[in-house]
Design a protein around this motif. Structure first.
Motif, PDB file in Angstrom:
ATOM      1  N   TYR A  70      98.436  70.454  10.544  1.00 39.46           N
ATOM      2  CA  TYR A  70      99.196  69.208  10.543  1.00 39.46           C
ATOM      3  C   TYR A  70      99.181  68.605  11.944  1.00 39.46           C
ATOM      4  CZ  TYR A  70     100.750  71.071   6.104  1.00 39.46           C
ATOM      5  OH  TYR A  70     100.768  71.592   4.837  1.00 39.46           O
ATOM      6  N   CYS A  71      98.891  67.315  12.023  1.00 36.66           N
ATOM      7  CA  CYS A  71      98.757  66.651  13.332  1.00 36.66           C
ATOM      8  C   CYS A  71      99.689  65.456  13.416  1.00 36.66           C
ATOM      9  CB  CYS A  71      97.316  66.180  13.540  1.00 36.66           C
ATOM     10  SG  CYS A  71      96.088  67.502  13.419  1.00 36.66           S
ATOM     11  N   ALA A  72     100.145  65.160  14.629  1.00 40.36           N
ATOM     12  CA  ALA A  72     100.992  63.993  14.889  1.00 40.36           C
ATOM     13  C   ALA A  72     100.231  63.017  15.787  1.00 40.36           C
ATOM     14  CB  ALA A  72     102.297  64.422  15.558  1.00 40.36           C
ATOM     15  N   PHE A  73     100.288  61.739  15.439  1.00 36.01           N
ATOM     16  CA  PHE A  73      99.566  60.707  16.182  1.00 36.01           C
ATOM     17  C   PHE A  73     100.539  59.647  16.686  1.00 36.01           C
ATOM     18  CE2 PHE A  73      96.684  62.565  13.144  1.00 36.01           C
ATOM     19  CZ  PHE A  73      95.492  62.706  13.834  1.00 36.01           C
ATOM     20  N   GLU A  74     100.154  59.042  17.800  1.00 35.45           N
ATOM     21  CA  GLU A  74     100.944  57.946  18.361  1.00 35.45           C
ATOM     22  C   GLU A  74      99.987  56.993  19.070  1.00 35.45           C
ATOM     23  OE1 GLU A  74     105.178  58.297  20.190  1.00 35.45           O
ATOM     24  OE2 GLU A  74     103.761  58.432  21.864  1.00 35.45           O
ATOM     25  N   ASN A  75      99.964  55.759  18.632  1.00 32.99           N
ATOM     26  CA  ASN A  75      99.078  54.741  19.223  1.00 32.99           C
ATOM     27  C   ASN A  75      97.617  55.202  19.252  1.00 32.99           C
ATOM     28  OD1 ASN A  75     101.333  53.053  19.758  1.00 32.99           O
ATOM     29  ND2 ASN A  75     101.735  54.188  21.658  1.00 32.99           N
ATOM     30  N   GLN A 101      99.603  74.560  12.940  1.00 32.11           N
ATOM     31  CA  GLN A 101      98.950  75.163  11.787  1.00 32.11           C
ATOM     32  C   GLN A 101      99.599  76.484  11.457  1.00 32.11           C
ATOM     33  OE1 GLN A 101      95.076  75.119  14.077  1.00 32.11           O
ATOM     34  NE2 GLN A 101      94.640  76.850  12.732  1.00 32.11           N
ATOM     35  N   VAL A 102      99.339  76.933  10.251  1.00 26.29           N
ATOM     36  CA  VAL A 102     100.003  78.113   9.708  1.00 26.29           C
ATOM     37  C   VAL A 102      98.952  78.981   9.035  1.00 26.29           C
ATOM     38  CG1 VAL A 102     100.570  76.889   7.568  1.00 26.29           C
ATOM     39  CG2 VAL A 102     101.913  78.871   8.239  1.00 26.29           C
TER      40      VAL A 102
END
Length: 290
Positions: A32-37, A45-46
């Motif tokens: 799972y990734c988080a993005f900003e601009n 990850q698990v």
């Protein structure tokens, strides 16, 4: 992948950070990734690490691990970490449902001892200390001792090419470490590494001890060093270690690495006796997965 590469470079610029790569495509559902601009600012990850085989004490637990990292300027951003963590936790619950129901499951994290902000995040989540491990290195350009086995002991490589062979190995491995058995999935992952092999010592048809070795990036790894109880203190582990070092050196690797519990004084002494030295410390935390 380019954005992930940038995140990896940024995060691991801080020395000793433990950052999991995403692995093969069949593992991407655990990432799972988080993005900003348009920039990747965090990734988690698990993965299922230990699966307890049937027949062991009911107090044993399966273990699932998470790895959660943010760019350095956001490593203390609790809101960001928590948003990614919620996805990891829900995925861990899904993975737990695939495991044998006769045992409990713990959710764990392992970080370098210097990753203060990340460790504190998990402590605040209610995680408790599980154990601590030293990472030990060995310069393969240094001399490696020539040792002899006792009469009646036979040393060999063991590729475990069939399912019954893998099961035989895993049964013995679970005998040695009932709390953290390797399991077939992890064994299969290990066998995918470059130069993977196992080395064992037998007496007639009885397996006495073994280890695994492979290449990871630019160095060798030694894993799962064990000797069964009746045959300890007979030089078996030391012999296997020197053979593994020779094997890795013969493949032009410059150093070897292994992990050992900080409380395992006899293992520390053994590894030091064949030239390993302590490099860094990993701290692991856990919580019960309900």
């Amino acid at each position: 992948m380019p954005l992930l590469g940038v995140l990896h470079q940024t995060v691991t610029a801080k020395e000793n950070t433990i950052f999991w790569w995403v692995g093969d495509e069949d593992n991407w559902g655990n990432v799972y990734c988080a993005f900003e601009n348009g920039k990747m600012i965090a990734k988690g990850q698990v993965s299922i690490i230990n699966v307890v085989p049937s027949g062991l004490l009911k107090e044993n637990n399966h273990s699932i691990y998470v790895n959660l990292k943010a760019i350095p300027e956001r490593e203390s951003d609790i809101d960001l970490l928590d948003k990614v963590y919620q996805y990891l936790y829900l995925r861990a619950i899904e993975l737990k449902e695939t495991l044998p129901k006769e045992y409990g499951t713990i959710l764990c994290v392992g970080n370098d001892s210097t990753e203060t902000a990340n460790n504190e995040f998990f402590i605040q989540k209610g995680y408790h200390h599980l154990d601590s491990l030293f990472s030990m290195n060995r310069d393969l350009n240094e001399p490696i001792s020539e040792l002899k086995l006792r009469e009646g002991f036979q040393y060999s490589y063991w590729k475990m090419e069939t399912s019954p062979e893998e099961r035989d190995y895993l049964d013995i491995e679970a005998e040695i470490w009932p709390d953290t058995p390797l399991g077939l999935n992890r064994l299969s992952e290990y066998k995918k590494h470059l130069l993977w092999t196992s080395m064992v010592i037998r007496q007639a048809d009885t397996l006495l001890g073994g280890l695994m070795a492979w290449q990871e990036e630019d160095h060798g790894v030694i894993e799962d060093v064990f000797v069964r109880e009746p045959w300890r203190k007979l030089g078996i582990a030391k012999y296997l270690l020197t053979e593994a070092l020779r094997y890795l050196k013969s493949n032009q690797l410059q150093y070897a690495n292994l992990m050992v519990l900080t409380t395992n004084k006899s293992a520390l002494s053994l590894y030091e006796s064949v030239g390993f030295y302590t490099d860094k410390e990993e701290i692991r935390y856990f919580t019960k997965l309900n």
